[in-house]
Motif scaffolding. Structure first.
Motif, PDB file in Angstrom:
ATOM      1  N   MET A 158      57.212  38.574  42.575  1.00 37.60           N
ATOM      2  CA  MET A 158      58.497  38.642  41.789  1.00 37.60           C
ATOM      3  C   MET A 158      58.395  39.511  40.618  1.00 37.60           C
ATOM      4  SD  MET A 158      59.298  34.691  41.734  1.00 37.60           S
ATOM      5  CE  MET A 158      57.924  33.771  42.133  1.00 37.60           C
ATOM      6  N   ASP A 159      57.361  39.827  40.087  1.00 40.86           N
ATOM      7  CA  ASP A 159      56.944  40.515  38.932  1.00 40.86           C
ATOM      8  C   ASP A 159      57.344  42.088  38.900  1.00 40.86           C
ATOM      9  OD1 ASP A 159      56.289  40.987  36.313  1.00 40.86           O
ATOM     10  OD2 ASP A 159      53.934  41.084  36.748  1.00 40.86           O
ATOM     11  N   VAL A 170      61.346  25.163  35.014  1.00 40.52           N
ATOM     12  CA  VAL A 170      60.139  25.519  35.428  1.00 40.52           C
ATOM     13  C   VAL A 170      59.253  26.147  34.278  1.00 40.52           C
ATOM     14  CG1 VAL A 170      58.612  27.161  36.809  1.00 40.52           C
ATOM     15  CG2 VAL A 170      60.902  26.381  37.774  1.00 40.52           C
ATOM     16  N   ASP A 171      59.969  26.686  33.093  1.00 37.66           N
ATOM     17  CA  ASP A 171      59.142  27.287  31.833  1.00 37.66           C
ATOM     18  C   ASP A 171      58.882  26.327  31.160  1.00 37.66           C
ATOM     19  OD1 ASP A 171      58.710  28.835  29.941  1.00 37.66           O
ATOM     20  OD2 ASP A 171      60.967  29.496  29.362  1.00 37.66           O
ATOM     21  N   VAL A 172      58.093  25.338  31.437  1.00 32.68           N
ATOM     22  CA  VAL A 172      57.364  24.202  30.569  1.00 32.68           C
ATOM     23  C   VAL A 172      57.381  24.529  29.215  1.00 32.68           C
ATOM     24  CG1 VAL A 172      55.773  22.173  30.501  1.00 32.68           C
ATOM     25  CG2 VAL A 172      56.780  23.160  32.692  1.00 32.68           C
ATOM     26  N   LEU A 213      53.899  37.837  34.387  1.00 31.85           N
ATOM     27  CA  LEU A 213      54.769  36.879  34.154  1.00 31.85           C
ATOM     28  C   LEU A 213      56.267  37.090  34.804  1.00 31.85           C
ATOM     29  CD1 LEU A 213      53.747  36.466  30.595  1.00 31.85           C
ATOM     30  CD2 LEU A 213      53.170  34.789  32.240  1.00 31.85           C
ATOM     31  N   ILE A 214      56.911  36.059  34.872  1.00 31.10           N
ATOM     32  CA  ILE A 214      58.132  36.253  35.513  1.00 31.10           C
ATOM     33  C   ILE A 214      59.491  35.898  34.562  1.00 31.10           C
ATOM     34  CG2 ILE A 214      59.897  35.192  37.345  1.00 31.10           C
ATOM     35  CD1 ILE A 214      57.411  36.581  38.376  1.00 31.10           C
ATOM     36  N   SER A 215      59.938  36.830  34.129  1.00 22.42           N
ATOM     37  CA  SER A 215      61.202  36.527  33.215  1.00 22.42           C
ATOM     38  C   SER A 215      62.439  36.019  34.084  1.00 22.42           C
ATOM     39  CB  SER A 215      61.619  37.959  32.711  1.00 22.42           C
ATOM     40  OG  SER A 215      62.276  38.842  33.772  1.00 22.42           O
ATOM     41  N   LEU A 216      63.568  35.588  33.216  1.00 21.53           N
ATOM     42  CA  LEU A 216      64.753  34.973  33.851  1.00 21.53           C
ATOM     43  C   LEU A 216      65.247  35.985  34.979  1.00 21.53           C
ATOM     44  CD1 LEU A 216      66.712  32.869  34.596  1.00 21.53           C
ATOM     45  CD2 LEU A 216      67.778  33.547  32.511  1.00 21.53           C
ATOM     46  N   GLU A 217      65.334  37.333  34.561  1.00 19.86           N
ATOM     47  CA  GLU A 217      65.924  38.256  35.292  1.00 19.86           C
ATOM     48  C   GLU A 217      65.121  38.466  36.638  1.00 19.86           C
ATOM     49  OE1 GLU A 217      65.272  38.489  31.874  1.00 19.86           O
ATOM     50  OE2 GLU A 217      67.328  38.223  31.396  1.00 19.86           O
ATOM     51  N   GLU A 218      63.769  38.572  36.605  1.00 21.91           N
ATOM     52  CA  GLU A 218      63.183  38.659  37.909  1.00 21.91           C
ATOM     53  C   GLU A 218      62.979  37.572  38.599  1.00 21.91           C
ATOM     54  OE1 GLU A 218      59.401  41.219  35.803  1.00 21.91           O
ATOM     55  OE2 GLU A 218      59.245  39.116  35.716  1.00 21.91           O
ATOM     56  N   PHE A 219      63.281  36.330  37.991  1.00 22.02           N
ATOM     57  CA  PHE A 219      63.551  35.030  38.820  1.00 22.02           C
ATOM     58  C   PHE A 219      64.736  34.967  39.647  1.00 22.02           C
ATOM     59  CE2 PHE A 219      64.463  30.545  38.839  1.00 22.02           C
ATOM     60  CZ  PHE A 219      63.417  30.039  39.356  1.00 22.02           C
TER      61      PHE A 219
END
Length: 66
Positions: A48-49, A12-14, A55-61
């Motif tokens: 999610m933030d 997802v993190d293009v 923005l969404i970090s891996l941890e938040e995701f």
């Protein structure tokens, strides 16, 4: 737990900046055949933030999916 979602997150993190933006989320949803508006993407990011940076970090995701 974050490692369980790292591969999906990376897809997802293009732009590979370690964060998922509303633009990246919008693109993903288009590819999945479930288009959303920029406003819809921003609302999803807000859910999610946890740190409020937009923005969404891996941890938040991972926390959201886990």
């Amino acid at each position: 737990m974050a490692n369980d979602y790292a591969l999906t997150f990376k897809i997802v993190d293009v732009d590979d900046d370690g964060l998922i933006s509303a633009t990246e989320l919008t693109r993903l949803m288009e590819v999945l055949g479930q288009p959303i508006t920029p406003e819809g993407a921003a609302a999803a990011i807000t859910k999610m933030d946890h740190d409020g940076d937009g923005l969404i970090s891996l941890e938040e995701f991972a926390a959201y999916l886990g």
